[in-house]
Design a protein around this motif. Structure first.
Motif, mmCIF file in Angstrom:
data_model
loop_
_atom_site.group_PDB
_atom_site.id
_atom_site.type_symbol
_atom_site.label_atom_id
_atom_site.label_comp_id
_atom_site.label_asym_id
_atom_site.label_seq_id
_atom_site.Cartn_x
_atom_site.Cartn_y
_atom_site.Cartn_z
ATOM 1 N N THR A 286 0.847 -1.202 0.000
ATOM 2 C CA THR A 286 0.000 0.000 0.000
ATOM 3 C C THR A 286 0.880 1.249 0.000
ATOM 4 O O THR A 286 2.059 1.189 0.369
ATOM 5 N N PRO A 287 0.314 2.398 -0.365
ATOM 6 C CA PRO A 287 1.072 3.656 -0.310
ATOM 7 C C PRO A 287 1.121 4.239 1.101
ATOM 8 O O PRO A 287 1.551 5.376 1.280
ATOM 9 N N LEU A 288 0.710 3.473 2.103
ATOM 10 C CA LEU A 288 0.613 3.969 3.472
ATOM 11 C C LEU A 288 1.862 3.729 4.304
ATOM 12 O O LEU A 288 2.014 4.304 5.383
ATOM 13 N N VAL A 289 2.758 2.882 3.832
ATOM 14 C CA VAL A 289 3.974 2.572 4.581
ATOM 15 C C VAL A 289 4.861 3.809 4.605
ATOM 16 O O VAL A 289 5.115 4.432 3.577
ATOM 17 N N GLY A 290 5.300 4.177 5.807
ATOM 18 C CA GLY A 290 6.194 5.314 5.942
ATOM 19 C C GLY A 290 5.872 6.142 7.172
ATOM 20 O O GLY A 290 5.029 5.780 7.999
ATOM 21 N N TYR A 291 6.574 7.259 7.287
ATOM 22 C CA TYR A 291 6.400 8.207 8.384
ATOM 23 C C TYR A 291 5.489 9.325 7.892
ATOM 24 O O TYR A 291 5.787 9.970 6.881
ATOM 25 N N TRP A 292 4.407 9.591 8.618
ATOM 26 C CA TRP A 292 3.418 10.584 8.222
ATOM 27 C C TRP A 292 3.234 11.606 9.326
ATOM 28 O O TRP A 292 3.125 11.248 10.500
ATOM 29 N N PHE A 293 3.194 12.871 8.951
ATOM 30 C CA PHE A 293 3.027 13.939 9.942
ATOM 31 C C PHE A 293 2.130 15.026 9.374
ATOM 32 O O PHE A 293 2.196 15.343 8.190
#
Length: 152
Positions: free
Chosen positions: A34-41
């Motif tokens: 998914t495009p959701l993997v990562g650090y989000w702020f």
């Protein structure tokens, strides 16, 4: 000798309980594609009729299906009173993921937490809407120190 035997029995029982708990842990869904993997702020401020709000949200979704979530909401009323809310969740398995909801829960008998999802980043110019807050993908080195978040 009796004390040593008692310690041994307690140690063995603790090992069995710990091993048993790991088997009860929820298995995360596959989020790796998914495009959701990562650090989000993301953060947003508003001033409505003299009431000021400042919300910040940090979410890290790992490719192994675990996510951590930290949110703080700061409010200051027109008459000067302040209030705040903070929620910090350690890494927990994502047990359900749809286009509008993410659910995390470590063990079946413990509370689960649901995040409301708006548009996903691949459909929204790289911006992911979570609990009404627009989030942007950041690098690991840009990860905020959420331990220091407070309302001042």
């Amino acid at each position: 000798h009796l004390l040593a035997l008692a310690r041994f029995v307690v140690l063995v029982a603790a090992l069995f309980l710990t091993a048993g708990c790991e088997k009860l842990k929820n298995t995360p869904v596959d989020v790796s594609q998914t495009p959701l993997v990562g650090y989000w702020f993301g953060e947003q401020r508003a001033d409505v009729n003299g009431e000021q709000t400042h919300d910040r949200l940090f979410l890290h979704v790992r490719d192994d299906g675990y996510a951590t979530y930290t949110f703080i909401a700061c409010e200051k009323s027109a008459d000067g009173r302040s209030s705040s809310k903070k929620l910090e969740l350690p890494y927990m398995p994502v047990i359900r993921l749809t286009s509008v909801k993410m659910v995390v829960q470590t063990f079946s008998l413990l509370p689960k937490f649901e995040f409301t999802l708006g548009k996903w980043p691949d459909q929204n110019g790289g911006v992911w809407i979570v609990d009404g807050i627009p989030l942007h993908l950041i690098g690991e080195s840009e990860r905020p120190d959420t331990e220091q978040w407070s309302c001042s």
